[in-house]
Design a protein around this motif. Sequence first.
Motif, PDB file in Angstrom:
ATOM      1  N   TYR A   7      -3.034   3.471 -12.376  1.00 14.40           N
ATOM      2  CA  TYR A   7      -3.892   2.752 -13.291  1.00 14.40           C
ATOM      3  C   TYR A   7      -3.213   1.538 -13.741  1.00 14.40           C
ATOM      4  CZ  TYR A   7      -6.495   6.813 -13.792  1.00 14.40           C
ATOM      5  OH  TYR A   7      -7.228   8.241 -13.226  1.00 14.40           O
ATOM      6  N   THR A   8      -3.851   0.263 -13.722  1.00 12.58           N
ATOM      7  CA  THR A   8      -3.188  -0.821 -13.828  1.00 12.58           C
ATOM      8  C   THR A   8      -3.393  -1.647 -15.236  1.00 12.58           C
ATOM      9  OG1 THR A   8      -5.166  -1.986 -12.646  1.00 12.58           O
ATOM     10  CG2 THR A   8      -3.290  -1.249 -11.323  1.00 12.58           C
ATOM     11  N   SER A   9      -4.178  -1.004 -16.282  1.00 15.71           N
ATOM     12  CA  SER A   9      -4.454  -1.652 -17.258  1.00 15.71           C
ATOM     13  C   SER A   9      -4.760  -0.483 -18.340  1.00 15.71           C
ATOM     14  CB  SER A   9      -6.003  -2.259 -17.234  1.00 15.71           C
ATOM     15  OG  SER A   9      -6.938  -1.656 -16.825  1.00 15.71           O
ATOM     16  N   LEU A  10      -4.549  -0.873 -19.657  1.00 15.97           N
ATOM     17  CA  LEU A  10      -4.827  -0.056 -20.660  1.00 15.97           C
ATOM     18  C   LEU A  10      -6.268   0.662 -20.759  1.00 15.97           C
ATOM     19  CD1 LEU A  10      -3.906   1.556 -23.242  1.00 15.97           C
ATOM     20  CD2 LEU A  10      -4.209  -0.582 -24.540  1.00 15.97           C
ATOM     21  N   SER A  11      -7.135  -0.548 -20.329  1.00 16.84           N
ATOM     22  CA  SER A  11      -8.565  -0.179 -20.523  1.00 16.84           C
ATOM     23  C   SER A  11      -9.026   0.814 -19.555  1.00 16.84           C
ATOM     24  CB  SER A  11      -9.489  -1.374 -20.367  1.00 16.84           C
ATOM     25  OG  SER A  11      -9.302  -2.063 -19.203  1.00 16.84           O
ATOM     26  N   SER A  12      -8.269   1.095 -18.419  1.00 19.11           N
ATOM     27  CA  SER A  12      -8.591   2.078 -17.392  1.00 19.11           C
ATOM     28  C   SER A  12      -8.281   3.312 -17.972  1.00 19.11           C
ATOM     29  CB  SER A  12      -8.092   1.797 -16.107  1.00 19.11           C
ATOM     30  OG  SER A  12      -6.682   1.853 -16.254  1.00 19.11           O
ATOM     31  N   LEU A  13      -6.993   3.590 -18.791  1.00 19.13           N
ATOM     32  CA  LEU A  13      -6.720   4.586 -19.334  1.00 19.13           C
ATOM     33  C   LEU A  13      -7.799   5.125 -20.356  1.00 19.13           C
ATOM     34  CD1 LEU A  13      -2.839   4.139 -19.368  1.00 19.13           C
ATOM     35  CD2 LEU A  13      -4.146   5.706 -18.059  1.00 19.13           C
ATOM     36  N   ILE A  14      -7.943   4.219 -21.156  1.00 17.49           N
ATOM     37  CA  ILE A  14      -8.817   4.503 -22.228  1.00 17.49           C
ATOM     38  C   ILE A  14     -10.148   5.057 -22.072  1.00 17.49           C
ATOM     39  CG2 ILE A  14     -10.450   3.461 -24.255  1.00 17.49           C
ATOM     40  CD1 ILE A  14      -7.875   1.634 -24.632  1.00 17.49           C
ATOM     41  N   ALA A  15     -10.753   4.496 -20.652  1.00 18.60           N
ATOM     42  CA  ALA A  15     -11.897   4.874 -20.327  1.00 18.60           C
ATOM     43  C   ALA A  15     -11.747   6.292 -19.754  1.00 18.60           C
ATOM     44  CB  ALA A  15     -12.074   3.973 -18.892  1.00 18.60           C
ATOM     45  N   LYS A  16     -10.766   6.904 -19.249  1.00 17.43           N
ATOM     46  CA  LYS A  16     -10.406   8.117 -18.801  1.00 17.43           C
ATOM     47  C   LYS A  16     -10.224   9.089 -20.220  1.00 17.43           C
ATOM     48  CE  LYS A  16      -9.918   9.417 -14.767  1.00 17.43           C
ATOM     49  NZ  LYS A  16     -10.913   9.910 -13.984  1.00 17.43           N
ATOM     50  N   GLY A  17      -9.918   8.600 -21.199  1.00 15.24           N
ATOM     51  CA  GLY A  17      -9.898   9.412 -22.521  1.00 15.24           C
ATOM     52  C   GLY A  17      -8.289   9.745 -22.586  1.00 15.24           C
ATOM     53  N   TRP A  18      -7.310   9.194 -21.782  1.00 19.41           N
ATOM     54  CA  TRP A  18      -6.041   9.423 -21.870  1.00 19.41           C
ATOM     55  C   TRP A  18      -5.165   8.567 -22.834  1.00 19.41           C
ATOM     56  CZ3 TRP A  18      -5.697   9.478 -16.049  1.00 19.41           C
ATOM     57  CH2 TRP A  18      -6.106  10.643 -15.236  1.00 19.41           C
ATOM     58  N   GLU A  19      -5.573   7.412 -23.594  1.00 20.11           N
ATOM     59  CA  GLU A  19      -4.939   6.948 -24.094  1.00 20.11           C
ATOM     60  C   GLU A  19      -5.711   5.897 -25.202  1.00 20.11           C
ATOM     61  OE1 GLU A  19      -2.583   5.666 -26.279  1.00 20.11           O
ATOM     62  OE2 GLU A  19      -1.084   6.307 -24.499  1.00 20.11           O
ATOM     63  N   ASN A  20      -6.005   6.686 -26.290  1.00 22.13           N
ATOM     64  CA  ASN A  20      -7.076   6.190 -27.448  1.00 22.13           C
ATOM     65  C   ASN A  20      -6.318   5.247 -28.453  1.00 22.13           C
ATOM     66  OD1 ASN A  20      -9.179   7.413 -25.938  1.00 22.13           O
ATOM     67  ND2 ASN A  20      -8.998   9.236 -27.099  1.00 22.13           N
TER      68      ASN A  20
END
Length: 76
Positions: free
Chosen positions: A2-15
């Motif tokens: 994962y290369t961006s915060l938005s990609s982690l948020i999209a997975k529900g892993w970093e809200n």
Amino acid sequence: NYTSLSSLIAKGWENHGRDVTNGSNPFANLAAGDYVVSPSSPDYHSGTAILSDVMAALGLTSGTGYSRGAITWPGQ
């Protein structure tokens, strides 16, 4: 990877993450490797409560406002 915060948020892993690569620097002195959150940052003392047993294990005292981000290990 994962290369961006938005990609982690999209997975529900970093809200609650904050992207500091876009020019908004919450740290006191990032260039010197000082990751203490600056009092002028909206992240300053914005963290949620830490469980008392976790605080004790980290050597932290209760009743202190904590900023979001890494917690400095006592004595380091």
